[in-house]
Design a protein around this motif. Structure first.
Motif, PDB file in Angstrom:
ATOM      1  N   VAL A 107       0.840  -1.205   0.000  1.00 20.89           N
ATOM      2  CA  VAL A 107       0.000   0.000   0.000  1.00 20.89           C
ATOM      3  C   VAL A 107       0.870   1.248   0.000  1.00 20.89           C
ATOM      4  O   VAL A 107       0.578   2.236  -0.695  1.00 20.89           O
ATOM      5  CB  VAL A 107      -0.947  -0.004   1.222  1.00 20.89           C
ATOM      6  CG1 VAL A 107      -1.704   1.318   1.313  1.00 20.89           C
ATOM      7  CG2 VAL A 107      -1.924  -1.169   1.123  1.00 20.89           C
ATOM      8  N   THR A 143       0.865   4.485  -2.663  1.00 22.64           N
ATOM      9  CA  THR A 143       0.271   5.689  -2.098  1.00 22.64           C
ATOM     10  C   THR A 143       1.016   6.935  -2.587  1.00 22.64           C
ATOM     11  O   THR A 143       2.245   6.928  -2.685  1.00 22.64           O
ATOM     12  CB  THR A 143       0.335   5.640  -0.556  1.00 22.64           C
ATOM     13  OG1 THR A 143      -0.355   4.479  -0.097  1.00 22.64           O
ATOM     14  CG2 THR A 143      -0.316   6.868   0.044  1.00 22.64           C
ATOM     15  N   VAL A 197      -0.498   6.018   6.328  1.00 17.80           N
ATOM     16  CA  VAL A 197      -0.593   4.723   5.650  1.00 17.80           C
ATOM     17  C   VAL A 197      -0.605   3.593   6.666  1.00 17.80           C
ATOM     18  O   VAL A 197      -1.400   2.650   6.566  1.00 17.80           O
ATOM     19  CB  VAL A 197       0.579   4.547   4.658  1.00 17.80           C
ATOM     20  CG1 VAL A 197       0.562   3.139   4.061  1.00 17.80           C
ATOM     21  CG2 VAL A 197       0.506   5.590   3.557  1.00 17.80           C
TER      22      VAL A 197
END
Length: 211
Positions: free
Chosen positions: A71, A75, A84
């Protein structure tokens, strides 16, 4: 031998970093509680529930550290690693809390649902006044256990550069070549958080959980 003077010198930095772990835990756990409940409720919808089940199983069966790195790499740069980390922790543990909520919801007697339908109660009233109060009381112990598990998993966010206590400990250890001492202190700091938390959760369990 541990140098007490040196320990007191580094302790403020470690405590400040530990607060980052606590922050991640609190906000991540709140996300997990809310999203997990929504997932558990939505899973009662036939087709949509099957899709959500597949998604939650995927999340539960893949490592948290892999999810965090994946992720983070996708991002935008203006989103901080801390943000995050909180979101990833929250979504990851929502897959677990969803199962906990599901077990509590399924533990509500079928007669309760039938009575609500017989009285033509709206869905909001059925969930809010009948089902959830009973279901949540039954799963308080399991939900509490995941709070502690969330806190213990926060050091994994070192992989994406979050400035939590393990990150600071590694920096101090590398600069001072006193790795054993600094990591021992970190271990004690974690115990100072987890042990009181476990005691409080046990008291909540005795007070609110269904017998």
């Amino acid at each position: 031998m541990f140098d007490a003077q040196w320990i007191f010198q580094i302790l403020p930095d470690l405590l400040s970093a530990l607060m980052v772990n606590v922050q991640i835990t609190v906000f991540g756990y709140l996300i997990a509680l809310v999203v997990g409940l929504l997932i558990a409720m939505a899973r009662r919808v036939p087709f949509f529930g099957a899709v959500l089940h597949a998604v939650t199983e995927f999340i539960r069966t893949t490592p948290l550290i892999v999810q965090a790195v994946f992720v983070f790499l996708l991002t935008p740069a203006f989103i901080s690693p801390l943000t995050v980390g909180i979101v990833v922790i929250g979504v990851h543990y929502s897959a677990y809390t969803a199962e906990v909520y599901r077990s509590g919801i399924e533990g509500v007697a079928k007669g309760q649902w039938e009575a609500a339908r017989a009285l033509s109660l709206p869905a909001r009233r059925t969930w809010g006044a009948i089902v959830l109060p009973q279901a949540i009381r039954k799963v308080i112990p399991a939900l509490g256990n995941y709070l502690i598990a969330t806190f213990k998993d926060t050091p994994l966010l070192i992989a994406i550069g979050v400035g939590e206590v393990l990150t600071v400990a590694r920096q101090i250890g590398s600069a001072s070549f006193r790795v054993v001492e600094v990591y021992t202190i970190v271990g004690f700091l974690f115990l100072l958080v987890t042990i009181p938390s476990a005691i409080i959760l046990r008291r909540l369990e005795r007070r609110y959980a269904a017998v």
